[in-house]
Design a protein around this motif. Structure first.
Motif, PDB file in Angstrom:
ATOM      1  N   CYS A 370      94.838  44.873  54.389  1.00 11.37           N
ATOM      2  CA  CYS A 370      95.396  45.636  53.271  1.00 11.37           C
ATOM      3  C   CYS A 370      94.501  46.829  52.935  1.00 11.37           C
ATOM      4  O   CYS A 370      94.989  47.894  52.550  1.00 11.37           O
ATOM      5  N   CYS A 371      93.188  46.671  53.090  1.00 14.02           N
ATOM      6  CA  CYS A 371      92.268  47.773  52.804  1.00 14.02           C
ATOM      7  C   CYS A 371      92.510  48.942  53.756  1.00 14.02           C
ATOM      8  O   CYS A 371      92.461  50.110  53.351  1.00 14.02           O
ATOM      9  N   PHE A 372      92.772  48.640  55.028  1.00 11.85           N
ATOM     10  CA  PHE A 372      93.020  49.686  56.020  1.00 11.85           C
ATOM     11  C   PHE A 372      94.277  50.476  55.652  1.00 11.85           C
ATOM     12  O   PHE A 372      94.284  51.709  55.673  1.00 11.85           O
ATOM     13  N   CYS A 373      95.361  49.765  55.305  1.00  9.34           N
ATOM     14  CA  CYS A 373      96.614  50.442  54.948  1.00  9.34           C
ATOM     15  C   CYS A 373      96.465  51.242  53.657  1.00  9.34           C
ATOM     16  O   CYS A 373      96.972  52.363  53.554  1.00  9.34           O
ATOM     17  N   ASN A 374      95.773  50.663  52.664  1.00 10.88           N
ATOM     18  CA  ASN A 374      95.598  51.382  51.401  1.00 10.88           C
ATOM     19  C   ASN A 374      94.742  52.625  51.579  1.00 10.88           C
ATOM     20  O   ASN A 374      94.969  53.647  50.926  1.00 10.88           O
ATOM     21  N   LEU A 375      93.743  52.550  52.461  1.00  6.38           N
ATOM     22  CA  LEU A 375      92.876  53.709  52.701  1.00  6.38           C
ATOM     23  C   LEU A 375      93.637  54.844  53.363  1.00  6.38           C
ATOM     24  O   LEU A 375      93.298  56.016  53.177  1.00  6.38           O
ATOM     25  N   SER A 376      94.678  54.523  54.125  1.00  5.98           N
ATOM     26  CA  SER A 376      95.418  55.557  54.858  1.00  5.98           C
ATOM     27  C   SER A 376      96.119  56.550  53.943  1.00  5.98           C
ATOM     28  O   SER A 376      96.483  57.649  54.364  1.00  5.98           O
ATOM     29  N   VAL A 377      96.318  56.179  52.662  1.00  4.23           N
ATOM     30  CA  VAL A 377      96.997  57.083  51.737  1.00  4.23           C
ATOM     31  C   VAL A 377      96.032  58.068  51.083  1.00  4.23           C
ATOM     32  O   VAL A 377      96.463  58.980  50.366  1.00  4.23           O
ATOM     33  N   LEU A 378      94.736  57.932  51.343  1.00  4.34           N
ATOM     34  CA  LEU A 378      93.739  58.805  50.714  1.00  4.34           C
ATOM     35  C   LEU A 378      93.986  60.289  50.961  1.00  4.34           C
ATOM     36  O   LEU A 378      93.872  61.090  50.029  1.00  4.34           O
ATOM     37  N   PRO A 379      94.326  60.740  52.192  1.00  2.00           N
ATOM     38  CA  PRO A 379      94.590  62.181  52.369  1.00  2.00           C
ATOM     39  C   PRO A 379      95.712  62.703  51.485  1.00  2.00           C
ATOM     40  O   PRO A 379      95.648  63.838  51.004  1.00  2.00           O
ATOM     41  N   GLU A 380      96.744  61.878  51.253  1.00  2.00           N
ATOM     42  CA  GLU A 380      97.846  62.304  50.376  1.00  2.00           C
ATOM     43  C   GLU A 380      97.380  62.446  48.933  1.00  2.00           C
ATOM     44  O   GLU A 380      97.789  63.372  48.229  1.00  2.00           O
ATOM     45  N   LEU A 381      96.543  61.522  48.498  1.00  2.00           N
ATOM     46  CA  LEU A 381      96.092  61.542  47.105  1.00  2.00           C
ATOM     47  C   LEU A 381      95.044  62.615  46.852  1.00  2.00           C
ATOM     48  O   LEU A 381      94.937  63.128  45.736  1.00  2.00           O
ATOM     49  N   GLY A 382      94.234  62.928  47.878  1.00  2.00           N
ATOM     50  CA  GLY A 382      93.092  63.810  47.663  1.00  2.00           C
ATOM     51  C   GLY A 382      93.411  65.285  47.639  1.00  2.00           C
ATOM     52  O   GLY A 382      92.734  66.062  46.948  1.00  2.00           O
TER      53      GLY A 382
END
Length: 406
Positions: A370-382
């Protein structure tokens, strides 16, 4: 070579090249710079390197780089039998080991078809330990997050209270963080005598402390201004990136596998699923994700109280009770591909298992992190945020690099 002489004159709005008029309002070029945050940096919450393209104080692009903390879990699993894999599962999300063990053990039991044989007392002990560990995991997430936003004292408060949980786990398993307590088919030991009473004593102590934290930190004006309307994750984007746990629920969707799949004894327990509501800002912002984690701690307290009641009244301690009675001597399932999932503190943790029917060692065991999938959204949020807000956004995702680099 003749030196080119260029004279500049300062205009109100921008610098103008007097000879070629190069720096004018129409073709003014930005000065972009690449910054590396991590892998050894307090804001990355682990050995994560985040490559940030900045334009002044603003973030243009974000690229997470992984691989600085290889656990090699999946490769280890190809050389160990199913019971021997459990200590390696502890080392993925090392602040929520009980939850990971519980999920893996249930998955193998479902694959073997022995779920109905597991005694109720074992199931309630497992859920009790998993919910205590959920509280401890959220304490790490929230306390370090508040530290990211500039407050020191709440971190010390929550680490103090988390220590009580670690002492309970050390009492029950002999280890502070890596437990190897939940086995396929049962438990290593029954609960120590007096554990239920100590657990209730701790819960009674914790309730007012958590209320105090919610009042003084989560609703604090400075914390709200720092996190509300920052890093807003729309529900559609959260679903596109397969996020789960508080990251998904913070965007407004009450998706919790404890309710959706109804595994173990969770259908017999009463608890709510907190979701982000945009109380202080927009639905799905950093404040909402923190709010969901804090509220989940209150719900876990309710579950722990119910489990203790069941263990002391309906499924009492018995001298003849053997928590290892249904632990298989050798696990050799039929040839199949099987996937099992459940709700960890950070989201959906799943295990894909491939067996050949000839060995007690899996041919393949892949962890769905779950951490890997949640981290993948970081570029969208940043993108488009201030660099200082990027630190706040990263902390709100709550990742453990041991699980990301599994």
């Amino acid at each position: 070579m003749e030196k080119r002489q260029v004279q500049y004159q300062y205009d109100e709005n921008h610098l103008v090249n007097s000879s070629k008029n190069f720096y004018n309002k129409e073709n003014l070029r930005t000065e972009e710079m690449v910054l590396n945050i991590g892998p050894h940096h307090p804001a990355t919450h682990g050995v994560l390197r985040v490559e940030v393209l900045t334009d002044g104080e603003y973030v243009v692009d974000v690229t997470p780089h992984l691989g600085y903390l290889h656990r090699c879990f999946e490769k280890h699993a190809e050389n160990l039998n199913f019971q021997q894999i459990i200590p390696y599962i502890d080392r993925m999300d090392y602040v929520a080991s009980m939850n990971s063990e519980h999920i893996y053990a249930m998955g193998v039991e479902k694959m073997l078809g022995i779920t109905d044989k597991i005694p109720k007392r074992v199931e309630y002990i497992r859920v009790l330990c998993a919910e205590l560990n959920r509280i401890a995991s959220h304490f790490i997430a929230v306390s370090t997050y508040v530290l990211d936003t500039g407050a020191t004292t709440p971190f010390l408060w929550m680490m103090r209270d988390r220590e009580h949980i670690l002492r309970l786990f050390e009492w029950v398993s002999g280890a502070r963080m890596l437990y190897n307590y939940i086995w396929v088919g049962g438990l290593y030991y029954d609960l120590p005598v007096g554990f239920e009473e100590k657990c209730l004593e701790f819960i009674t102590y914790l309730k007012p402390k958590l209320e105090e934290f919610r009042t003084m930190v989560i609703n604090n004006k400075i914390f709200v201004e720092r996190t509300a309307n920052v890093g807003v994750l729309p529900l559609s984007t959260a679903l596109d990136y397969a996020t789960s746990g508080p990251v998904l629920r913070g965007s407004g969707l009450a998706h919790d596998l404890r309710r959706v799949d109804g595994y173990s004894v969770y259908p017999e327990l009463d608890f709510d699923i907190p979701v982000g509501k945009g109380i202080m800002g927009s639905v799905g912002d950093c404040w909402d994700r923190t709010y969901v984690r804090v509220e989940e701690c209150f719900e876990s307290i309710k579950i722990v109280e119910q489990c203790v009641q069941k263990l002391t009244k309906d499924h009492k301690r018995d001298r003849t009770f053997d928590p290892q009675e249904f632990v298989p001597k050798k696990i050799r399932p039929k040839a199949m591909d099987y996937y099992a999932r459940a709700e960890g503190p950070k989201g959906e943790l799943g295990f894909f298992m491939r067996t050949n029917g000839k060995s007690d060692i899996p041919e393949r065991l892949k962890a769905r992190s779950c951490c890997f999938c949640n981290l993948s959204v970081l570029p969208e949020l940043g993108k488009g945020n201030l660099l200082s807000d990027l630190i706040v956004i990263m902390g709100s995702i709550d990742i453990i690099m041991g699980e990301v680099d599994r």
